[in-house]
Scaffold this motif. Structure first.
Motif, PDB file in Angstrom:
ATOM      1  N   GLU A 235      22.777 -46.356  45.421  1.00  0.00           N
ATOM      2  CA  GLU A 235      23.362 -47.316  46.353  1.00  0.00           C
ATOM      3  C   GLU A 235      24.269 -48.263  45.583  1.00  0.00           C
ATOM      4  O   GLU A 235      23.972 -48.632  44.447  1.00  0.00           O
ATOM      5  CB  GLU A 235      22.275 -48.112  47.086  1.00  0.00           C
ATOM      6  CG  GLU A 235      21.559 -47.336  48.171  1.00  0.00           C
ATOM      7  CD  GLU A 235      20.673 -48.238  49.011  1.00  0.00           C
ATOM      8  OE1 GLU A 235      20.504 -47.953  50.207  1.00  0.00           O
ATOM      9  OE2 GLU A 235      20.161 -49.241  48.463  1.00  0.00           O
ATOM     10  N   PHE A 236      25.369 -48.657  46.228  1.00  0.00           N
ATOM     11  CA  PHE A 236      26.342 -49.515  45.580  1.00  0.00           C
ATOM     12  C   PHE A 236      26.589 -50.764  46.434  1.00  0.00           C
ATOM     13  O   PHE A 236      26.330 -50.767  47.643  1.00  0.00           O
ATOM     14  CB  PHE A 236      27.663 -48.781  45.374  1.00  0.00           C
ATOM     15  CG  PHE A 236      27.521 -47.476  44.644  1.00  0.00           C
ATOM     16  CD1 PHE A 236      27.317 -47.449  43.281  1.00  0.00           C
ATOM     17  CD2 PHE A 236      27.598 -46.276  45.332  1.00  0.00           C
ATOM     18  CE1 PHE A 236      27.181 -46.249  42.606  1.00  0.00           C
ATOM     19  CE2 PHE A 236      27.460 -45.072  44.678  1.00  0.00           C
ATOM     20  CZ  PHE A 236      27.253 -45.056  43.299  1.00  0.00           C
ATOM     21  N   VAL A 237      27.120 -51.769  45.767  1.00  0.00           N
ATOM     22  CA  VAL A 237      27.535 -52.991  46.456  1.00  0.00           C
ATOM     23  C   VAL A 237      29.057 -53.046  46.444  1.00  0.00           C
ATOM     24  O   VAL A 237      29.677 -53.063  45.369  1.00  0.00           O
ATOM     25  CB  VAL A 237      26.964 -54.249  45.773  1.00  0.00           C
ATOM     26  CG1 VAL A 237      27.481 -55.508  46.471  1.00  0.00           C
ATOM     27  CG2 VAL A 237      25.452 -54.223  45.769  1.00  0.00           C
TER      28      VAL A 237
ATOM     29  N   LYS B  21      25.951 -60.162  55.094  1.00  0.00           N
ATOM     30  CA  LYS B  21      25.749 -60.359  53.659  1.00  0.00           C
ATOM     31  C   LYS B  21      25.415 -59.053  52.948  1.00  0.00           C
ATOM     32  O   LYS B  21      25.591 -58.936  51.743  1.00  0.00           O
ATOM     33  CB  LYS B  21      24.620 -61.374  53.433  1.00  0.00           C
ATOM     34  CG  LYS B  21      24.972 -62.790  53.888  1.00  0.00           C
ATOM     35  CD  LYS B  21      23.854 -63.758  53.600  1.00  0.00           C
ATOM     36  CE  LYS B  21      24.230 -65.167  54.036  1.00  0.00           C
ATOM     37  NZ  LYS B  21      23.133 -66.136  53.765  1.00  0.00           N
ATOM     38  N   ASN B  22      24.915 -58.081  53.700  1.00  0.00           N
ATOM     39  CA  ASN B  22      24.560 -56.794  53.113  1.00  0.00           C
ATOM     40  C   ASN B  22      25.818 -55.944  52.930  1.00  0.00           C
ATOM     41  O   ASN B  22      26.387 -55.449  53.895  1.00  0.00           O
ATOM     42  CB  ASN B  22      23.546 -56.062  54.006  1.00  0.00           C
ATOM     43  CG  ASN B  22      23.090 -54.757  53.400  1.00  0.00           C
ATOM     44  OD1 ASN B  22      23.401 -54.446  52.255  1.00  0.00           O
ATOM     45  ND2 ASN B  22      22.333 -53.989  54.153  1.00  0.00           N
ATOM     46  N   HIS B  23      26.259 -55.802  51.684  1.00  0.00           N
ATOM     47  CA  HIS B  23      27.455 -55.029  51.375  1.00  0.00           C
ATOM     48  C   HIS B  23      27.104 -53.666  50.789  1.00  0.00           C
ATOM     49  O   HIS B  23      27.929 -53.053  50.120  1.00  0.00           O
ATOM     50  CB  HIS B  23      28.340 -55.791  50.381  1.00  0.00           C
ATOM     51  CG  HIS B  23      28.910 -57.057  50.938  1.00  0.00           C
ATOM     52  ND1 HIS B  23      29.798 -57.843  50.237  1.00  0.00           N
ATOM     53  CD2 HIS B  23      28.734 -57.682  52.127  1.00  0.00           C
ATOM     54  CE1 HIS B  23      30.140 -58.896  50.965  1.00  0.00           C
ATOM     55  NE2 HIS B  23      29.489 -58.823  52.112  1.00  0.00           N
ATOM     56  N   MET B  24      25.887 -53.208  51.043  1.00  0.00           N
ATOM     57  CA  MET B  24      25.413 -51.963  50.438  1.00  0.00           C
ATOM     58  C   MET B  24      26.057 -50.740  51.093  1.00  0.00           C
ATOM     59  O   MET B  24      26.343 -50.732  52.288  1.00  0.00           O
ATOM     60  CB  MET B  24      23.890 -51.861  50.560  1.00  0.00           C
ATOM     61  CG  MET B  24      23.125 -53.000  49.899  1.00  0.00           C
ATOM     62  SD  MET B  24      23.409 -53.108  48.118  1.00  0.00           S
ATOM     63  CE  MET B  24      22.661 -51.578  47.572  1.00  0.00           C
TER      64      MET B  24
ATOM     65  N   SER C 159      25.791 -51.166  39.775  1.00  0.00           N
ATOM     66  CA  SER C 159      25.808 -50.744  41.178  1.00  0.00           C
ATOM     67  C   SER C 159      26.891 -51.480  41.953  1.00  0.00           C
ATOM     68  O   SER C 159      26.972 -51.372  43.175  1.00  0.00           O
ATOM     69  CB  SER C 159      24.441 -51.011  41.827  1.00  0.00           C
ATOM     70  OG  SER C 159      24.150 -52.409  41.805  1.00  0.00           O
ATOM     71  N   VAL C 160      27.720 -52.235  41.246  1.00  0.00           N
ATOM     72  CA  VAL C 160      28.733 -53.072  41.893  1.00  0.00           C
ATOM     73  C   VAL C 160      30.106 -52.400  41.783  1.00  0.00           C
ATOM     74  O   VAL C 160      30.561 -52.070  40.687  1.00  0.00           O
ATOM     75  CB  VAL C 160      28.789 -54.476  41.258  1.00  0.00           C
ATOM     76  CG1 VAL C 160      29.871 -55.319  41.946  1.00  0.00           C
ATOM     77  CG2 VAL C 160      27.442 -55.155  41.346  1.00  0.00           C
TER      78      VAL C 160
ATOM     79  N   ILE D 276      32.162 -47.113  36.838  1.00  0.00           N
ATOM     80  CA  ILE D 276      30.728 -47.430  36.756  1.00  0.00           C
ATOM     81  C   ILE D 276      29.889 -46.182  36.480  1.00  0.00           C
ATOM     82  O   ILE D 276      28.668 -46.204  36.628  1.00  0.00           O
ATOM     83  CB  ILE D 276      30.235 -48.121  38.042  1.00  0.00           C
ATOM     84  CG1 ILE D 276      30.447 -47.220  39.254  1.00  0.00           C
ATOM     85  CG2 ILE D 276      30.940 -49.460  38.247  1.00  0.00           C
ATOM     86  CD1 ILE D 276      29.816 -47.763  40.533  1.00  0.00           C
ATOM     87  N   SER D 277      30.534 -45.096  36.086  1.00  0.00           N
ATOM     88  CA  SER D 277      29.813 -43.854  35.816  1.00  0.00           C
ATOM     89  C   SER D 277      29.230 -43.864  34.407  1.00  0.00           C
ATOM     90  O   SER D 277      29.871 -44.298  33.448  1.00  0.00           O
ATOM     91  CB  SER D 277      30.752 -42.660  35.985  1.00  0.00           C
ATOM     92  OG  SER D 277      30.150 -41.485  35.510  1.00  0.00           O
ATOM     93  N   CYS D 278      27.986 -43.364  34.288  1.00  0.00           N
ATOM     94  CA  CYS D 278      27.368 -43.190  32.969  1.00  0.00           C
ATOM     95  C   CYS D 278      27.831 -41.899  32.317  1.00  0.00           C
ATOM     96  O   CYS D 278      27.801 -41.754  31.106  1.00  0.00           O
ATOM     97  CB  CYS D 278      25.841 -43.141  33.109  1.00  0.00           C
ATOM     98  SG  CYS D 278      25.155 -44.674  33.720  1.00  0.00           S
TER      99      CYS D 278
END
Length: 307
Positions: free
Chosen positions: A11-13, A88-91, A172-173, A187-189
């Motif tokens: 899940e991301f923000v 507020k939930n930006h997921m 996750s942002v 943001i990838s590992c």
């Protein structure tokens, strides 16, 4: 062992356009009006073309298809952005993120090829008017549309399948207002260089190929227009092509900045503005660019209103 102990993110923000509380409601109202106007403009144009038999020609068939892709492009991004302004939930889940990217990329790719088809249609209409009805037959037009949609919807499948090889554990942002693929790479590992290389190669190829095809068509159209002896004929031909050229300039100008040169692109905030213009503003402008100076569309609109 350290890689194994990292928690994978599903899940991301989505940070959105701004985090300033005072701007959330005003921005929601602005983009709500833009989105509603976009949908009314594009879906209204499709309805108008479908209802009015005078517009049942290849030119307006392609224009209706362009309006459909613009509606899809805007709908893939704007509703989620509107929700982020109010809640507020930006997921957003990984599956939702990839789905959003696929719908957006499919619409953008299809639009590239539709613009080529429209340029070719204008080339035949102006350079070979006596053969227009023979060349641009219903079967051939359907084939052109079919190829545009097939390529447009199949090309992003490759990038989506490669997204599943990536793992996300750094953060996750997503510092963006939608799941733009280059932001996912950040943001990838997993090393995303293979994904990035294919994005650059295919973006350069598709955008350069379609842009050059459009330019070749309109160069030949320009020479044909200049050869016309009738001032009225030249004016009508220029009027027909000017809307398409304006749309092409806006579309490809933004695309080149976004995807052809991602490594040397602009600053993040400026990059957001390019993306915002491409995903929200261009789908808003296109139906008006093609309609406001088009006497046939205006006439069809008045006929529908009178009925």
């Amino acid at each position: 062992m350290m890689e194994a102990n990292k928690t994978q993110v599903y899940e991301f923000v989505l940070v959105g356009l701004t985090s300033l509380p005072g701007l959330q409601v005003p921005l929601f109202l602005v983009f709500l009006v833009i989105y509603l106007t976009t949908m009314v403009g594009n879906l209204g144009l499709i309805l108008l073309i479908w209802k009015d038999s005078n517009l049942h020609t290849p030119m307006y068939l392609f224009l209706g298809s362009l309006a459909f892709t613009d509606a899809c492009s805007s709908s893939s991004v704007t509703p989620k952005m509107l929700m982020s302004f109010l809640f507020k939930n930006h997921m957003i889940t990984l599956v939702e993120c990839i789905t959003q990217f696929y719908v957006f990329a499919s619409s953008a790719n299809t639009e590239c090829f539709l613009l080529v088809v429209m340029a070719y249609d204008r080339y035949v209409a102006i350079c070979n008017p006596l053969l227009y009805s023979v060349v641009m037959s219903n079967i051939f037009c359907s084939q052109l549309l079919g190829v545009s949609y097939i390529i447009g919807f199949l090309h992003p499948v490759m990038h989506v399948s490669l997204l599943f090889r990536l793992t996300f554990c750094k953060s996750s942002v997503i510092h963006y207002f939608y799941c733009e693929i280059l932001q996912l790479f950040k943001i990838s590992c997993t090393d995303p260089r293979v994904n990035m290389l294919l994005i650059i190669i295919f973006s350069v190829f598709i955008q350069s190929f379609t842009f050059m095809a459009i330019m070749v068509s309109y160069t030949r159209v320009l020479f044909a227009i200049l050869k016309k002896k009738s001032e009225k004929g030249r004016s009508k031909a220029f009027s027909t092509c000017s809307a398409h050229l304006l749309s092409v300039s806006l579309f490809y100008g933004t695309l080149f900045f976004m995807y052809v040169r991602p490594g040397s692109g602009p600053a993040e905030n400026q990059d957001k503005m390019y993306s915002l213009f491409y995903t929200v503003i261009i789908p808003l402008l296109n139906p008006f660019i093609y309609s406001l100076r088009n006497k046939e569309v205006i006439g069809a609109l008045w006929r529908m209103i009178n009925k």
